[in-house]
Design a protein around this motif. Structure first.
Motif, PDB file in Angstrom:
ATOM      1  N   ALA A   1      34.939  30.629  39.179  1.00  0.00           N
ATOM      2  CA  ALA A   1      35.884  30.924  40.249  1.00  0.00           C
ATOM      3  C   ALA A   1      35.360  30.246  41.509  1.00  0.00           C
ATOM      4  CB  ALA A   1      36.023  32.430  40.456  1.00  0.00           C
ATOM      5  N   ALA A   2      36.050  29.206  41.966  1.00  0.00           N
ATOM      6  CA  ALA A   2      35.592  28.420  43.111  1.00  0.00           C
ATOM      7  C   ALA A   2      36.674  28.380  44.179  1.00  0.00           C
ATOM      8  CB  ALA A   2      35.225  27.006  42.675  1.00  0.00           C
ATOM      9  N   ARG A   3      36.272  28.690  45.415  1.00  0.00           N
ATOM     10  CA  ARG A   3      37.194  28.671  46.548  1.00  0.00           C
ATOM     11  C   ARG A   3      36.518  27.959  47.711  1.00  0.00           C
ATOM     12  NH1 ARG A   3      37.573  33.346  43.877  1.00  0.00           N
ATOM     13  NH2 ARG A   3      39.654  34.092  43.263  1.00  0.00           N
ATOM     14  N   THR A   4      37.198  26.972  48.276  1.00  0.00           N
ATOM     15  CA  THR A   4      36.638  26.241  49.396  1.00  0.00           C
ATOM     16  C   THR A   4      37.755  25.709  50.276  1.00  0.00           C
ATOM     17  OG1 THR A   4      35.227  24.364  50.031  1.00  0.00           O
ATOM     18  CG2 THR A   4      36.522  24.119  48.028  1.00  0.00           C
ATOM     19  N   VAL A   5      37.425  25.482  51.549  1.00  0.00           N
ATOM     20  CA  VAL A   5      38.394  24.876  52.459  1.00  0.00           C
ATOM     21  C   VAL A   5      38.378  23.364  52.280  1.00  0.00           C
ATOM     22  CG1 VAL A   5      39.082  24.561  54.862  1.00  0.00           C
ATOM     23  CG2 VAL A   5      38.176  26.771  54.109  1.00  0.00           C
ATOM     24  N   GLY A   6      37.238  22.738  52.613  1.00  0.00           N
ATOM     25  CA  GLY A   6      37.167  21.284  52.513  1.00  0.00           C
ATOM     26  C   GLY A   6      36.117  20.776  51.570  1.00  0.00           C
ATOM     27  N   GLY A   7      35.354  21.651  50.935  1.00  0.00           N
ATOM     28  CA  GLY A   7      34.321  21.212  50.007  1.00  0.00           C
ATOM     29  C   GLY A   7      34.905  20.637  48.730  1.00  0.00           C
ATOM     30  N   ARG A   8      34.150  19.737  48.099  1.00  0.00           N
ATOM     31  CA  ARG A   8      34.577  19.128  46.840  1.00  0.00           C
ATOM     32  C   ARG A   8      34.017  19.912  45.662  1.00  0.00           C
ATOM     33  NH1 ARG A   8      32.997  12.930  47.402  1.00  0.00           N
ATOM     34  NH2 ARG A   8      30.988  13.904  47.905  1.00  0.00           N
ATOM     35  N   ILE A   9      34.795  19.990  44.607  1.00  0.00           N
ATOM     36  CA  ILE A   9      34.401  20.704  43.395  1.00  0.00           C
ATOM     37  C   ILE A   9      34.357  19.709  42.243  1.00  0.00           C
ATOM     38  CG2 ILE A   9      34.907  22.595  41.824  1.00  0.00           C
ATOM     39  CD1 ILE A   9      34.381  23.543  44.650  1.00  0.00           C
ATOM     40  N   ALA A  10      33.187  19.585  41.611  1.00  0.00           N
ATOM     41  CA  ALA A  10      33.043  18.717  40.436  1.00  0.00           C
ATOM     42  C   ALA A  10      32.346  19.518  39.345  1.00  0.00           C
ATOM     43  CB  ALA A  10      32.235  17.470  40.772  1.00  0.00           C
ATOM     44  N   ALA A  11      32.942  19.581  38.168  1.00  0.00           N
ATOM     45  CA  ALA A  11      32.341  20.351  37.077  1.00  0.00           C
ATOM     46  C   ALA A  11      32.565  19.631  35.756  1.00  0.00           C
ATOM     47  CB  ALA A  11      32.942  21.759  37.018  1.00  0.00           C
ATOM     48  N   ASP A  12      31.489  19.423  35.009  1.00  0.00           N
ATOM     49  CA  ASP A  12      31.539  18.858  33.673  1.00  0.00           C
ATOM     50  C   ASP A  12      30.859  19.872  32.763  1.00  0.00           C
ATOM     51  OD1 ASP A  12      31.343  17.472  31.319  1.00  0.00           O
ATOM     52  OD2 ASP A  12      30.706  15.596  32.246  1.00  0.00           O
ATOM     53  N   VAL A  13      31.654  20.758  32.189  1.00  0.00           N
ATOM     54  CA  VAL A  13      31.110  21.897  31.450  1.00  0.00           C
ATOM     55  C   VAL A  13      31.944  22.161  30.205  1.00  0.00           C
ATOM     56  CG1 VAL A  13      30.134  23.032  33.489  1.00  0.00           C
ATOM     57  CG2 VAL A  13      32.504  23.501  32.830  1.00  0.00           C
ATOM     58  N   ASP A  14      31.369  22.952  29.302  1.00  0.00           N
ATOM     59  CA  ASP A  14      32.131  23.491  28.184  1.00  0.00           C
ATOM     60  C   ASP A  14      32.813  24.767  28.645  1.00  0.00           C
ATOM     61  OD1 ASP A  14      31.215  21.467  26.568  1.00  0.00           O
ATOM     62  OD2 ASP A  14      29.619  22.668  25.659  1.00  0.00           O
ATOM     63  N   LEU A  15      34.005  24.998  28.154  1.00  0.00           N
ATOM     64  CA  LEU A  15      34.740  26.219  28.463  1.00  0.00           C
ATOM     65  C   LEU A  15      34.627  27.164  27.278  1.00  0.00           C
ATOM     66  CD1 LEU A  15      36.621  27.723  30.430  1.00  0.00           C
ATOM     67  CD2 LEU A  15      38.555  26.607  29.307  1.00  0.00           C
ATOM     68  N   ALA A  16      33.999  28.325  27.500  1.00  0.00           N
ATOM     69  CA  ALA A  16      33.812  29.289  26.418  1.00  0.00           C
ATOM     70  C   ALA A  16      35.159  29.783  25.913  1.00  0.00           C
ATOM     71  CB  ALA A  16      32.978  30.467  26.922  1.00  0.00           C
ATOM     72  N   ALA A  17      35.177  30.285  24.669  1.00  0.00           N
ATOM     73  CA  ALA A  17      36.411  30.866  24.135  1.00  0.00           C
ATOM     74  C   ALA A  17      36.905  31.961  25.067  1.00  0.00           C
ATOM     75  CB  ALA A  17      36.147  31.430  22.744  1.00  0.00           C
ATOM     76  N   LYS A  18      38.175  31.910  25.399  1.00  0.00           N
ATOM     77  CA  LYS A  18      38.801  32.837  26.348  1.00  0.00           C
ATOM     78  C   LYS A  18      38.189  32.734  27.744  1.00  0.00           C
ATOM     79  CE  LYS A  18      40.113  36.172  22.776  1.00  0.00           C
ATOM     80  NZ  LYS A  18      40.066  37.586  22.319  1.00  0.00           N
ATOM     81  N   GLY A  19      37.544  31.600  28.025  1.00  0.00           N
ATOM     82  CA  GLY A  19      36.951  31.395  29.344  1.00  0.00           C
ATOM     83  C   GLY A  19      38.018  31.073  30.383  1.00  0.00           C
ATOM     84  N   ARG A  20      37.620  31.169  31.658  1.00  0.00           N
ATOM     85  CA  ARG A  20      38.554  30.941  32.760  1.00  0.00           C
ATOM     86  C   ARG A  20      37.904  30.036  33.805  1.00  0.00           C
ATOM     87  NH1 ARG A  20      42.699  34.711  32.789  1.00  0.00           N
ATOM     88  NH2 ARG A  20      43.066  34.378  35.014  1.00  0.00           N
ATOM     89  N   ILE A  21      38.667  29.056  34.248  1.00  0.00           N
ATOM     90  CA  ILE A  21      38.281  28.229  35.388  1.00  0.00           C
ATOM     91  C   ILE A  21      39.408  28.329  36.409  1.00  0.00           C
ATOM     92  CG2 ILE A  21      37.830  25.895  36.234  1.00  0.00           C
ATOM     93  CD1 ILE A  21      36.620  25.209  33.547  1.00  0.00           C
ATOM     94  N   GLU A  22      39.085  28.811  37.608  1.00  0.00           N
ATOM     95  CA  GLU A  22      40.073  28.952  38.672  1.00  0.00           C
ATOM     96  C   GLU A  22      39.506  28.330  39.940  1.00  0.00           C
ATOM     97  OE1 GLU A  22      41.009  33.062  39.038  1.00  0.00           O
ATOM     98  OE2 GLU A  22      41.982  33.190  37.070  1.00  0.00           O
ATOM     99  N   VAL A  23      40.182  27.305  40.440  1.00  0.00           N
ATOM    100  CA  VAL A  23      39.721  26.580  41.618  1.00  0.00           C
ATOM    101  C   VAL A  23      40.821  26.581  42.666  1.00  0.00           C
ATOM    102  CG1 VAL A  23      38.881  24.386  42.516  1.00  0.00           C
ATOM    103  CG2 VAL A  23      38.233  25.107  40.210  1.00  0.00           C
ATOM    104  N   ASN A  24      40.458  26.929  43.905  1.00  0.00           N
ATOM    105  CA  ASN A  24      41.400  26.915  45.017  1.00  0.00           C
ATOM    106  C   ASN A  24      40.754  26.205  46.199  1.00  0.00           C
ATOM    107  OD1 ASN A  24      43.809  28.945  44.308  1.00  0.00           O
ATOM    108  ND2 ASN A  24      41.906  29.819  43.511  1.00  0.00           N
ATOM    109  N   THR A  25      41.435  25.175  46.724  1.00  0.00           N
ATOM    110  CA  THR A  25      40.937  24.470  47.902  1.00  0.00           C
ATOM    111  C   THR A  25      42.095  24.207  48.859  1.00  0.00           C
ATOM    112  OG1 THR A  25      41.298  22.120  47.352  1.00  0.00           O
ATOM    113  CG2 THR A  25      39.417  23.217  46.302  1.00  0.00           C
TER     114      THR A  25
END
Length: 272
Positions: free
Chosen positions: A167-191
């Motif tokens: 769960a990533a929230r930022t105003v002007g920051g950059r988000i970079a992720a190279d990951v495996d997503l677990a079963a039933k995993g969640r990725i939520e990004v708001n900028t």
């Protein structure tokens, strides 16, 4: 309670540590998982001395007269310390940083970080991570667990490992992720204006929803695209759709890429 005031290089050993809380104005702190006796190595102290306390297994580290130290730091930039701490890998860690940098390696319990301008490196941390920064950047590799990140302009870069929740929230920051997503995993990004670049295995299963009011959206997956006068969106289902991946930005660009080889891990690039 045992209490030490440290104003020069020193090493302290402890019978046992069940939790660590450190507050540092400037300088650096390294927290290392170890099977050896817990210890604190102070390599350098400038300005107000450090106060180290140990009670019922709780290890605390802070500057003496902390708020006077903050004011002095803002005026003279001469309050700093260099610290290395070794603790058991299942020890919860809490770090409060003003402009100090931090390195945390090998921990399996909860790691909580509050940083104004200091940069943080996490290596092989597999417990839950809660990181809040103003302008400090977070770089991490080999994570496994839940990651919560909030910043104003600080960047987040994750490489390797797997996440149950990001769960990533930022105003002007950059988000970079190279990951495996677990079963039933969640990725939520708001900028607001921060760029987002994500790379996950092509075999991942997730419901995908990417939205940007003014930014560009690119993906290597076969997903449905919709462009209106004021918004752009890409959505669809990957694999069994067991997880969820969502990105929402106002003006930041979004890139979602797939990789076929799980061992091919690297942080996706971003445009300046």
């Amino acid at each position: 309670m045992s209490r030490w005031t440290i104003d020069e290089p020193a090493t302290l050993d402890f019978d046992g540590v069940v939790a660590l809380k450190a507050t540092l104005i400037a300088g650096s702190i390294s927290v290392l998982a170890s099977e050896e006796r817990p210890s604190v190595l102070v390599g350098d102290v400038e300005g107000p001395p450090l106060v180290i306390g140990h009670e019922a297994g709780m290890l605390t580290i802070t500057h003496e007269r902390l708020w006077e130290g903050v004011l002095s730091f803002l005026r003279t930039h001469k309050t700093r310390a260099a610290i290395t701490v070794t603790v058991p890998r299942d020890c919860p860690v809490t770090l409060n940083l003003v402009s100090a940098d931090a390195v945390v390696t090998g921990m399996t319990a909860r790691t909580s970080i509050r940083s104004a301008a200091g940069d943080v490196t996490l290596d092989g941390v597999t417990g839950d991570i809660d990181a809040n920064t103003v302008s400090g950047a977070i770089e991490a590799q080999g994570l496994d667990g839940k990651v919560s990140f909030t910043s104003v302009s600080g960047d987040l870069a994750l490489a390797g490992g797997a996440v149950d929740t990001l769960a990533a929230r930022t105003v002007g920051g950059r988000i970079a992720a190279d990951v495996d997503l677990a079963a039933k995993g969640r990725i939520e990004v708001n900028t607001v204006s921060g760029e987002v670049a994500l790379r996950i295995p092509e075999s991942a299963g997730a419901e995908v929803s990417l939205h940007s009011a003014a930014g560009r959206i690119e993906t290597s997956f076969a997903l449905d695209r919709e462009e209106r006068a004021v918004t752009r969106s890409v959505s669809g289902t990957l694999g069994d759709g067991s997880g969820r991946l969502s990105v929402n930005t106002v003006s930041g660009s979004v890139a979602l890429l797939g990789r076929g080889d799980p061992s091919e891990i690297g942080t996706p690039g971003m445009e300046k």
